[in-house]
Design an enzyme around this catalytic site. Structure first.
Site, PDB file in Angstrom:
ATOM      1  N   LYS A  11       0.848  -1.210   0.000  1.00  0.00           N
ATOM      2  CA  LYS A  11       0.000   0.000   0.000  1.00  0.00           C
ATOM      3  C   LYS A  11       0.875   1.249   0.000  1.00  0.00           C
ATOM      4  O   LYS A  11       2.045   1.219   0.422  1.00  0.00           O
ATOM      5  CB  LYS A  11      -0.943   0.041   1.212  1.00  0.00           C
ATOM      6  CG  LYS A  11      -0.267   0.033   2.603  1.00  0.00           C
ATOM      7  CD  LYS A  11       0.216   1.389   3.118  1.00  0.00           C
ATOM      8  CE  LYS A  11       0.891   1.284   4.473  1.00  0.00           C
ATOM      9  NZ  LYS A  11       1.741   2.418   4.831  1.00  0.00           N
ATOM     10  N   GLY A 103       4.436  -6.787   5.650  1.00  0.00           N
ATOM     11  CA  GLY A 103       4.131  -7.803   6.671  1.00  0.00           C
ATOM     12  C   GLY A 103       2.640  -7.834   6.982  1.00  0.00           C
ATOM     13  O   GLY A 103       2.044  -8.907   7.132  1.00  0.00           O
ATOM     14  N   SER A 105       0.202  -6.911   4.998  1.00  0.00           N
ATOM     15  CA  SER A 105      -0.491  -7.471   3.842  1.00  0.00           C
ATOM     16  C   SER A 105      -0.373  -8.997   3.830  1.00  0.00           C
ATOM     17  O   SER A 105      -1.345  -9.704   3.560  1.00  0.00           O
ATOM     18  CB  SER A 105       0.105  -6.888   2.557  1.00  0.00           C
ATOM     19  OG  SER A 105      -0.424  -7.533   1.441  1.00  0.00           O
ATOM     20  N   ASP A 137      -2.346  -1.958  10.190  1.00  0.00           N
ATOM     21  CA  ASP A 137      -2.486  -1.867   8.729  1.00  0.00           C
ATOM     22  C   ASP A 137      -3.080  -3.132   8.104  1.00  0.00           C
ATOM     23  O   ASP A 137      -3.292  -3.172   6.891  1.00  0.00           O
ATOM     24  CB  ASP A 137      -1.112  -1.628   8.074  1.00  0.00           C
ATOM     25  CG  ASP A 137      -0.682  -0.176   8.168  1.00  0.00           C
ATOM     26  OD1 ASP A 137      -1.537   0.693   8.424  1.00  0.00           O
ATOM     27  OD2 ASP A 137       0.522   0.079   7.979  1.00  0.00           O
TER      28      ASP A 137
END
Ligand code: ATP
Length: 285
Positions: A11, A103, A105, A137
């Protein structure tokens, strides 16, 4: 089904506003996430042992329980009393500790993948509950969306129905930058705080690249530059090379330029020396 292979994309943050520090020690954020075409490949294989094992050739990716994919698999395995084991193979293309949430993701891909492989029947909201326990995230990557608004620690996601496809040159200096070190150096200036998200979104929706370039922003930039003042030159180099706008992603050190087209992004890449930086031409996914 015994094996599943998944793409695990990175991202960028087109805007990252830090709104304040919360009593739990985390910062309150408001961010626009963009999913990009740079991706790791994850293969999940069921096995008859009672262990979760990880394989990855990248020297900075832990193969222990510290790996976020281990945490994801262990949470589901425990909650659903799964007795069989799992092999997780990671082909790492996303630079590590680079502000690209590789990580996180990977962990989201494992949550979604195991939901299918172990037939757990979990919906996105339930998976999001697990994701937020692993990292701020992770949740974004559970949604099949190019752009999303992230609030809270970044884990509260609202999908944005925006069709604009962007091209970027993504430049990652060959240094690791830890999120915690950057936040430690952050000096919060909460007076006259602009709503950078709502400034950017209309330009993103319209695909107005000139104004979009001028509204990219990251409140962590002064903290990143206080750790590495030399990155100012990287920013200037991208702008001098003809990038429309330049911004750090997350807590850095990755920096991305907004390009007019794939051809433009490729021409920007030619100016970077691969010894000091990795440079990728990427687009919105
Ligand atoms: P964030 O901003 O979420 O910290 P990042 O892109 O800056 O993300 P990651 O690439 O996710 O950083 O890695 C941060 C640290 O997490 C690394 O130092 C690494 O040791 C550890 N890590 C744990 N699991 C993974 C994984 N699957 N892939 C990469 N790094 C991982």
């Amino acid at each position: 089904m015994d094996r599943l292979t998944l793409q695990s994309p990175a991202k960028l943050n087109l805007v990252l506003d830090v709104l304040g520090k919360r009593p739990d020690g985390f910062h309150e954020l408001r961010t626009v996430f963009e999913r990009i075409s740079l991706a790791d490949t994850i293969t999940l294989t069921r096995n008859k042992s009672d262990k979760i094992s990880i394989r990855c050739a990248h020297p900075h990716v832990p193969l222990s329980s510290k790996n976020l994919v281990f945490k994801a698999a262990a949470l589901l395995r425990q909650d659903f009393s799964i007795s069989e084991g799992l092999d997780i193979n990671i082909i790492k293309n996303i630079p590590v500790a680079a502000g690209l949430a590789g990580g996180s993701s990977n962990a989201a891909a494992v949550l979604s993948g195991l939901n299918r492989l172990w037939q757990l029947g979990l919906g996105t909201q339930e998976l999001a509950g697990y994701a937020s326990r692993i990292g701020s995230d992770v949740t974004f990557f559970l949604y099949d969306t190019s752009y999303a608004l992230g609030t809270g620690r970044g884990e509260l996601i609202r999908q944005l129905d925006i069709k604009t496809k962007l091209w970027h040159l993504l430049v990652t200096p060959r240094v690791k930058m830890y999120t915690a070190d950057v936040f430690t150096r952050l000096k919060l200036n909460l007076t006259n705080k602009k709503d950078n998200v709502n400034i950017l979104l209309p330009f993103l929706r319209k695909g107005d690249l000139v104004r979009l370039a001028g509204s990219l922003s990251n409140d962590l930039e002064p903290a990143i530059l206080s750790l590495r003042p030399d990155f100012v030159y990287l920013k200037r180099k991208l702008l001098d090379a003809g990038a429309a706008g330049v911004c750090f992603s997350g807590s850095g050190p990755s920096i991305f330029a907004l390009a007019e087209s794939q051809k433009h992004a490729l021409s920007l890449r030619a100016k970077f020396d691969r010894r000091y930086t990795q440079a990728f031409v990427v687009s919105t996914l």
